[in-house]
Design a protein around this motif. Structure first.
Motif, short mmCIF file in Angstrom:
data_model
loop_
_atom_site.label_atom_id
_atom_site.label_comp_id
_atom_site.label_asym_id
_atom_site.label_seq_id
_atom_site.Cartn_x
_atom_site.Cartn_y
_atom_site.Cartn_z
N VAL A 130 50.01 12.16 55.21
CA VAL A 130 48.81 11.85 56.00
C VAL A 130 47.95 10.82 55.27
O VAL A 130 47.45 9.86 55.88
N ASP A 131 47.79 10.96 53.95
CA ASP A 131 47.01 9.99 53.19
C ASP A 131 47.66 8.61 53.20
O ASP A 131 46.98 7.59 53.19
N ARG A 132 48.97 8.59 53.22
CA ARG A 132 49.68 7.30 53.25
C ARG A 132 49.52 6.59 54.59
O ARG A 132 49.30 5.39 54.65
N LEU A 133 49.63 7.36 55.68
CA LEU A 133 49.54 6.76 57.02
C LEU A 133 48.11 6.55 57.49
O LEU A 133 47.85 5.63 58.27
N MET A 134 47.22 7.42 57.05
CA MET A 134 45.82 7.35 57.50
C MET A 134 44.92 7.60 56.28
O MET A 134 44.49 8.72 56.08
N SER A 191 56.56 9.05 64.17
CA SER A 191 56.90 9.20 65.58
C SER A 191 55.75 9.83 66.36
O SER A 191 55.57 9.55 67.54
N HIS A 192 54.96 10.65 65.70
CA HIS A 192 53.85 11.34 66.37
C HIS A 192 52.57 10.51 66.37
O HIS A 192 51.70 10.71 67.22
N LEU A 193 52.47 9.59 65.45
CA LEU A 193 51.24 8.82 65.27
C LEU A 193 50.85 8.01 66.51
O LEU A 193 49.66 7.86 66.80
N ALA A 194 51.84 7.52 67.25
CA ALA A 194 51.55 6.73 68.45
C ALA A 194 50.73 7.53 69.47
O ALA A 194 49.90 6.96 70.19
N LYS A 195 50.94 8.83 69.50
CA LYS A 195 50.22 9.67 70.45
C LYS A 195 48.75 9.86 70.05
O LYS A 195 47.96 10.36 70.84
N LEU A 196 48.42 9.50 68.82
CA LEU A 196 47.07 9.75 68.30
C LEU A 196 46.23 8.48 68.22
O LEU A 196 45.13 8.52 67.68
N GLN A 197 46.72 7.39 68.76
CA GLN A 197 46.02 6.10 68.63
C GLN A 197 44.62 6.10 69.25
O GLN A 197 43.73 5.42 68.76
N ASP A 198 44.41 6.84 70.32
CA ASP A 198 43.13 6.85 71.01
C ASP A 198 42.13 7.82 70.40
O ASP A 198 40.99 7.90 70.86
N SER A 252 69.89 17.81 48.84
CA SER A 252 70.24 16.40 49.08
C SER A 252 69.40 15.77 50.18
O SER A 252 69.81 14.79 50.79
N THR A 253 68.22 16.32 50.42
CA THR A 253 67.36 15.83 51.50
C THR A 253 66.06 15.29 50.93
O THR A 253 65.44 15.90 50.07
N ASP A 254 65.65 14.16 51.45
CA ASP A 254 64.37 13.54 51.08
C ASP A 254 63.30 14.13 52.00
O ASP A 254 63.04 13.62 53.09
N VAL A 255 62.67 15.22 51.55
CA VAL A 255 61.69 15.93 52.39
C VAL A 255 60.48 15.04 52.71
O VAL A 255 60.08 14.97 53.88
N PRO A 256 59.89 14.34 51.74
CA PRO A 256 58.77 13.45 52.10
C PRO A 256 59.19 12.38 53.11
O PRO A 256 58.42 12.02 54.00
N GLY A 257 60.42 11.90 53.00
CA GLY A 257 60.92 10.92 53.97
C GLY A 257 61.04 11.51 55.37
O GLY A 257 60.71 10.85 56.36
N LEU A 258 61.49 12.76 55.45
CA LEU A 258 61.56 13.44 56.76
C LEU A 258 60.18 13.61 57.36
O LEU A 258 59.97 13.38 58.55
N ALA A 259 59.24 14.03 56.53
CA ALA A 259 57.87 14.23 57.01
C ALA A 259 57.27 12.90 57.47
O ALA A 259 56.59 12.84 58.50
N LEU A 260 57.53 11.84 56.72
CA LEU A 260 57.02 10.51 57.08
C LEU A 260 57.62 10.06 58.41
O LEU A 260 56.90 9.53 59.27
N GLU A 261 58.91 10.28 58.59
CA GLU A 261 59.58 9.92 59.85
C GLU A 261 58.96 10.69 61.02
O GLU A 261 58.67 10.11 62.07
N ALA A 262 58.77 11.99 60.85
CA ALA A 262 58.18 12.80 61.92
C ALA A 262 56.75 12.35 62.22
O ALA A 262 56.35 12.25 63.38
N ALA A 263 55.98 12.07 61.16
CA ALA A 263 54.59 11.66 61.34
C ALA A 263 54.49 10.32 62.05
O ALA A 263 53.65 10.14 62.94
#
Length: 157
Positions: free
Chosen positions: A147-151, A112-119, A99-110
């Protein structure tokens, strides 16, 4: 150590948080409790529902997914560290991930981490985001899609 002392110790430990039978056995052994006394106490508490590895595995998975999105691989590793039987672990993972949306979990985690990679340069950021999701226990297909979706990949990649 008597059975009463062992039971008191187990109840004190369970008062702080749920623990697996293995964790309780280890705690009793560290405090000098004999294997026979420890097994008798744990058998009794298990029959009365105080020690329940299957419930612990399910609740731990649900908590970890709510608190900090993790993939199946990482959760499986954490449950095995707690000394839970492979059958208990696989049952809990099947139940929770059904009952878990695994891609949604990964997207949420990514996200949250993406802000640290802006530079970072784009390729470095992609590589680090991939590694972050991999350490969180997500499978490579899920990681690739997130990763392909976000970057989106550049022509140079």
């Amino acid at each position: 150590m008597t059975e009463a002392e062992a039971a008191a110790l187990v109840f004190r430990l369970l008062g702080a948080r749920m623990r697996s039978r293995y964790e309780l056995q280890q705690a009793l052994a560290r405090r000098g409790c004999s294997d026979a006394v420890g097994a008798a106490v744990l058998d009794d508490l298990e029959s009365r529902g105080y020690v329940d590895d299957a419930k612990l595995a399910r609740e731990y998975c649900e908590y970890r997914l709510r608190d900090r999105p993790l993939g199946r691989v990482r959760l499986e590793r954490e449950l095995h560290k707690r000394g839970l039987a492979p059958l208990v672990v696989s049952g809990a993972l099947e139940q929770v991930f059904a009952s878990t949306d695994v891609p949604g979990l990964a997207l949420e985690a990514a996200r949250s981490h993406l802000a640290k990679l802006q530079d970072q340069p784009p390729e470095t950021a992609r590589r680090r985001l991939w590694g972050f999701l991999q350490r969180r226990g997500f499978d490579s297909d899920t990681i690739r899609s997130v990763v392909d979706r976000l970057m989106p990949p550049t022509d140079a990649s």
